[in-house]
Scaffold this active site. Structure first.
Site, mmCIF file in Angstrom:
data_model
loop_
_atom_site.group_PDB
_atom_site.id
_atom_site.type_symbol
_atom_site.label_atom_id
_atom_site.label_comp_id
_atom_site.label_asym_id
_atom_site.label_seq_id
_atom_site.Cartn_x
_atom_site.Cartn_y
_atom_site.Cartn_z
ATOM 1 N N ASP A 159 46.057 68.038 25.319
ATOM 2 C CA ASP A 159 45.214 68.939 24.447
ATOM 3 C C ASP A 159 44.883 70.158 25.006
ATOM 4 O O ASP A 159 44.934 71.190 24.872
ATOM 5 C CB ASP A 159 44.110 68.123 25.168
ATOM 6 C CG ASP A 159 43.430 66.942 24.485
ATOM 7 O OD1 ASP A 159 44.407 66.989 23.369
ATOM 8 O OD2 ASP A 159 41.814 66.642 24.309
ATOM 9 N N LYS B 265 42.301 52.488 27.533
ATOM 10 C CA LYS B 265 41.739 52.042 27.660
ATOM 11 C C LYS B 265 40.545 53.452 28.833
ATOM 12 O O LYS B 265 40.948 53.429 29.609
ATOM 13 C CB LYS B 265 41.733 51.192 29.012
ATOM 14 C CG LYS B 265 40.781 50.511 30.216
ATOM 15 C CD LYS B 265 41.095 50.083 31.507
ATOM 16 C CE LYS B 265 39.445 49.638 32.492
ATOM 17 N NZ LYS B 265 39.160 51.195 33.249
ATOM 18 N N SER C 50 44.634 53.200 31.385
ATOM 19 C CA SER C 50 43.399 53.940 32.204
ATOM 20 C C SER C 50 43.581 55.770 32.622
ATOM 21 O O SER C 50 43.539 56.368 32.034
ATOM 22 C CB SER C 50 42.836 52.853 33.161
ATOM 23 O OG SER C 50 41.880 53.438 33.975
#
Length: 391
Positions: free
Chosen positions: A306, A320, A295
């Site tokens: 990124d 998740k 999560s």
């Protein structure tokens, strides 16, 4: 022979007639009033009236209704969609705030087994001192079967007065064990951030959850490591099951350049961006991840990957990538349900996939469960991150 046959036929006929005499009216009555699909409210009323009339088991209508609400949401087929009565809601809010009476663990629903599974017992907590380990499944509380029950239901049972004992039934799958353990409840201010300075002025911060206490704990850790002259940082979110979105956004601001940290897409297909503010640190960074990083941990790892400001070391994360929101109902109960899917800046899906490491370093399961309690030389993933930052 004919007499025996006649007797058997007569006996069978008598039994059938007796059944009809005793039960026939109700059977016939319900048959002739069949009207296809009943209105749900009428059907519930009919079931309740029937049970009150014929059941030898005492009926508690309030308890039946509470279980019905839970079952209704179970029908969604989403383990993260849950019903909270008022007591369970209070327990949930206390854990989110990070200050409550309990046993001191982070846990989440294991979708494979359907049981609440310990992700991490907090250091020096009642659970840790009683020998609870990551991976343990809670299948009973004080003799009440908790198999397949939601995280909130389980912790609602565990919650109780400070200083009182609670008996957990534990399944430890990796050792094929089932046992009971008594744990004394205590006031818990959840310590979710731990830090130290490593050789070569490399700071190390382990985050074990993202609750409201995590923000000041993280800030204090960063300030302390800065005062000690850190020149690089290892950020460890292994065995971290996630938590509050706003808290992980606050932490990401330290590392991610100005721009998108994550974006979410809701049920109507609308996109909402969550952005980093100017002023990130810009120091060499390694992030430790594993299969129990879930999560919000995955959100943080994906944003760092990124944005190109850090390297991910370890193993594929849990997967998740969905957001839940809590809605309070008019009677003080609440429903938590999945309202959006989140993505890292690149748009690469996380849910049911996970975030892969840039540098894969496998760790034995027996050691992975003990992260935070290992000697540095035993932690091969941490050692790999330190080597990367030292080069």
């Amino acid at each position: 022979m004919d007499n025996k046959k006649s007797f058997a036929i007569g006996l069978a006929t008598g039994i059938i007639l007796m059944f009809i005499c005793i039960f026939g009216y109700n059977v016939y009555d319900r048959h002739v009033r069949w009207e296809g699909r009943l209105d749900p409210n009428r059907k519930i009323s009919e079931i309740y009236s029937l049970l009150n009339e014929v059941s030898i088991i005492p009926i508690d209508k309030a308890e039946m209704l509470e279980n019905m609400y839970r079952g209704f949401l179970d029908g969604v087929g989403d383990p993260y969609t849950q019903y909270f009565d008022r007591i369970a809601l209070e327990a949930f809010r206390l854990r989110t705030e990070g200050d409550f009476v309990g046993i001191g663990v982070q846990a989440m629903m294991d979708t494979e087994s359907g049981n609440v599974t310990i992700i991490n017992p907090f250091r020096d907590s009642p659970a840790a001192n009683a020998g609870i380990l990551p991976g343990d499944q809670i299948v009973g509380v004080d003799g009440v079967d908790m198999t397949g029950r939601s995280t909130e239901e389980v912790f609602n049972r565990i919650r109780g007065p400070e200083g009182s004992p609670v008996v957990l039934t534990i399944v430890r799958p990796y050792e094929d064990k089932r046992f009971d353990v008594s744990i004394v409840r205590a006031q818990q201010v959840i310590p979710t951030v731990f830090h130290e300075m490593m050789p070569g002025n490399i700071g190390y911060i382990r985050i074990e959850g993202f609750n409201l206490n995590t923000r000041p704990q993280f800030r204090e850790a960063m300030e302390d490591l800065t005062s000690q002259g850190k020149t690089a940082l290892v950020l460890d979110v292994r065995n971290n099951p996630g938590g509050v979105l706003d808290v992980v956004r606050y932490i990401a601001n330290y590392f991610v350049p100005e721009g998108v940290i994550t974006y979410v897409i809701d049920a109507q297909g609308r996109r909402m961006d969550h952005n980093a503010e100017p002023g990130h640190l810009g120091i060499p960074l390694a992030v430790l991840i594993n299969g129990r990083s879930a999560s919000a941990s995955e959100l943080l790892a994906g944003a760092i990957r990124d944005s190109g400001v850090g390297v991910l070391v370890g193993e594929q994360t849990f997967g998740k990538g969905i957001v839940q929101h809590l809605y309070t109902l008019s009677d003080g109960s609440a429903v938590k349900t999945t309202v959006a899917e989140y993505f890292p800046p690149s748009g690469t899906p996380i849910h049911m996939v996970g975030v892969p490491p840039d540098i894969f370093v496998e760790m034995e399961e027996s050691l992975s469960r003990m992260i935070g309690h290992l000697e540095i030389t035993e932690d091969v993933q941490l050692m790999a991150a330190l080597r990367i930052l030292a080069d």
